[in-house]
Design a protein around this motif. Structure first.
Motif, PDB file in Angstrom:
ATOM      1  N   LEU A  24      57.573  36.212  16.943  1.00 49.07           N
ATOM      2  CA  LEU A  24      56.295  36.113  17.654  1.00 49.07           C
ATOM      3  C   LEU A  24      55.456  37.361  17.440  1.00 49.07           C
ATOM      4  O   LEU A  24      54.245  37.278  17.172  1.00 49.07           O
ATOM      5  CB  LEU A  24      56.544  35.925  19.148  1.00 49.07           C
ATOM      6  CG  LEU A  24      56.603  34.511  19.711  1.00 49.07           C
ATOM      7  CD1 LEU A  24      56.845  34.569  21.215  1.00 49.07           C
ATOM      8  CD2 LEU A  24      55.323  33.742  19.411  1.00 49.07           C
ATOM      9  N   LEU A  25      56.084  38.535  17.583  1.00 51.91           N
ATOM     10  CA  LEU A  25      55.350  39.789  17.394  1.00 51.91           C
ATOM     11  C   LEU A  25      54.815  39.910  15.969  1.00 51.91           C
ATOM     12  O   LEU A  25      53.687  40.367  15.753  1.00 51.91           O
ATOM     13  CB  LEU A  25      56.251  40.979  17.710  1.00 51.91           C
ATOM     14  CG  LEU A  25      56.662  41.170  19.168  1.00 51.91           C
ATOM     15  CD1 LEU A  25      57.493  42.437  19.317  1.00 51.91           C
ATOM     16  CD2 LEU A  25      55.434  41.246  20.074  1.00 51.91           C
ATOM     17  N   ALA A  26      55.634  39.523  15.007  1.00 49.76           N
ATOM     18  CA  ALA A  26      55.198  39.599  13.613  1.00 49.76           C
ATOM     19  C   ALA A  26      54.039  38.639  13.361  1.00 49.76           C
ATOM     20  O   ALA A  26      53.036  39.005  12.734  1.00 49.76           O
ATOM     21  CB  ALA A  26      56.369  39.274  12.688  1.00 49.76           C
ATOM     22  N   ALA A  27      54.164  37.407  13.847  1.00 44.38           N
ATOM     23  CA  ALA A  27      53.088  36.428  13.678  1.00 44.38           C
ATOM     24  C   ALA A  27      51.821  36.894  14.368  1.00 44.38           C
ATOM     25  O   ALA A  27      50.701  36.614  13.901  1.00 44.38           O
ATOM     26  CB  ALA A  27      53.536  35.075  14.230  1.00 44.38           C
ATOM     27  N   ASN A  28      51.967  37.628  15.467  1.00 40.68           N
ATOM     28  CA  ASN A  28      50.802  38.106  16.207  1.00 40.68           C
ATOM     29  C   ASN A  28      49.931  39.022  15.359  1.00 40.68           C
ATOM     30  O   ASN A  28      48.696  39.015  15.486  1.00 40.68           O
ATOM     31  CB  ASN A  28      51.264  38.842  17.457  1.00 40.68           C
ATOM     32  CG  ASN A  28      50.118  39.196  18.380  1.00 40.68           C
ATOM     33  OD1 ASN A  28      49.319  38.347  18.741  1.00 40.68           O
ATOM     34  ND2 ASN A  28      50.043  40.451  18.768  1.00 40.68           N
ATOM     35  N   GLN A  29      50.551  39.822  14.486  1.00 37.44           N
ATOM     36  CA  GLN A  29      49.757  40.705  13.611  1.00 37.44           C
ATOM     37  C   GLN A  29      48.852  39.883  12.694  1.00 37.44           C
ATOM     38  O   GLN A  29      47.670  40.203  12.503  1.00 37.44           O
ATOM     39  CB  GLN A  29      50.692  41.583  12.767  1.00 37.44           C
ATOM     40  CG  GLN A  29      51.717  42.370  13.542  1.00 37.44           C
ATOM     41  CD  GLN A  29      51.094  43.463  14.383  1.00 37.44           C
ATOM     42  OE1 GLN A  29      50.420  44.359  13.871  1.00 37.44           O
ATOM     43  NE2 GLN A  29      51.304  43.401  15.677  1.00 37.44           N
TER      44      GLN A  29
END
Length: 303
Positions: A24-29
């Motif tokens: 999720l954090l990676a996709a958020n970027q």
């Protein structure tokens, strides 16, 4: 509300949850960069905080939780919200200027800088030989990534420096939570301070950073909704829930996943250049973060 008993080590459920959260954090970027195409970065960050505050309110009501201690921790809470605001001013601007790959490897280098400061500021956080090796590897990886010629051509030094500044602001949040009365607050109250302060501050300063809207489409608004719901509010609460169940050191050891996944998504979804040199730098950073966050297990009954 669903709860799990405290565990002494990461199990399959915990590992799966951490992989999902890191993804999720990676996709958020990637989503931030895409959303910036239709909504001004700072205005978008402010709207995200406003929407996330609404989601938090619904969660508090639905789960029967309470936001307490606002007066007792008012000034430390404002400081916490101030660091959060600075972090996302810098991160959203960074992703508007440089690539997701370069911004992510710098932003998620936060544990490196936190380990150095914690050595002097926090009890029981001294640098061991293993952690010093991890610091050396991670710093070498960051330097290598910044100098990688293929990636450098697609990036922007201003954005790179802003991403590094965002990592320092994130470190400020971690230290505020450890060293002030904020540590006594519930997860919901900590998040309330961060979202409330940033919502007001980011919306107020957004006009100073150019047009508020950049001809947004439904895709940009959907991206904003994703950030507010699944990252800035529920995602954060989910992570704090894992922290309440599993050892913090075991959870921290998974922090290398976010930059690795973010670089991969930048390459796969945005066609960002990730050559062998940049991949090697990322490997050094990931290994360094793991070494920094590993903790020696304390035998049962030991002081």
């Amino acid at each position: 509300m669903w709860r799990m008993a405290r565990r002494d080590a990461i199990d399959l459920v915990g590992a799966s949850g951490l992989v999902v959260f890191s993804t999720l954090l990676a996709a958020n970027q990637v989503v931030i960069k895409l959303t910036n195409g239709g909504i001004g970065p700072i205005f978008g960050a402010g709207l995200r905080s406003v929407l996330a505050l609404c989601v938090l309110g619904l969660w508090v009501w639905f789960a029967g939780r309470r936001i307490t201690g606002l007066r007792a921790a008012f000034w430390p809470g404002l400081m916490l919200g101030g660091f959060f605001t600075i972090e996302f001013v810098m991160l959203f601007l960074a992703l508007d200027l440089t690539t997701v790959s370069r911004a992510s490897i710098l932003f998620y280098s936060m544990p490196v800088w936190l380990a150095v400061v914690a050595h002097f500021a926090l009890p029981n956080e001294r640098l061991s030989a293993r952690r010093v090796v991890g610091l050396g590897l991670a710093m070498a990886g960051v330097t290598w990534a910044l100098a990688d010629p293929q990636s450098l051509g697609a990036g922007d030094l201003r954005g790179d420096l802003l991403a590094l500044g965002a990592a320092f602001a994130w470190m400020g949040i971690a230290l505020a939570v450890r060293l002030t009365r904020v540590s006594k607050l519930t997860a919901e109250t900590q998040l309330f301070f961060q979202l409330a302060v940033s919502a007001l501050a980011l919306i107020a300063v957004a006009p100073l950073f150019g047009p508020l809207l950049r001809d947004p489409t439904w895709l940009h608004w959907a991206g904003l909704g994703f950030q507010a719901t699944f990252v800035a509010s529920l995602g954060f609460l989910f992570w704090l829930g894992l922290m309440a169940i599993y050892p913090a050191s075991d959870i921290a050891a998974f922090s290398f996943l976010s930059p690795v996944l973010a670089v991969g998504m930048g390459w796969l979804l945005l066609d960002e250049p990730v050559g062998p040199g940049f991949a090697g730098a990322l490997t050094l950073v990931a290994v360094g973060i793991v070494l920094i966050n590993l903790r020696r297990k304390t035998p049962a009954g030991a002081a």
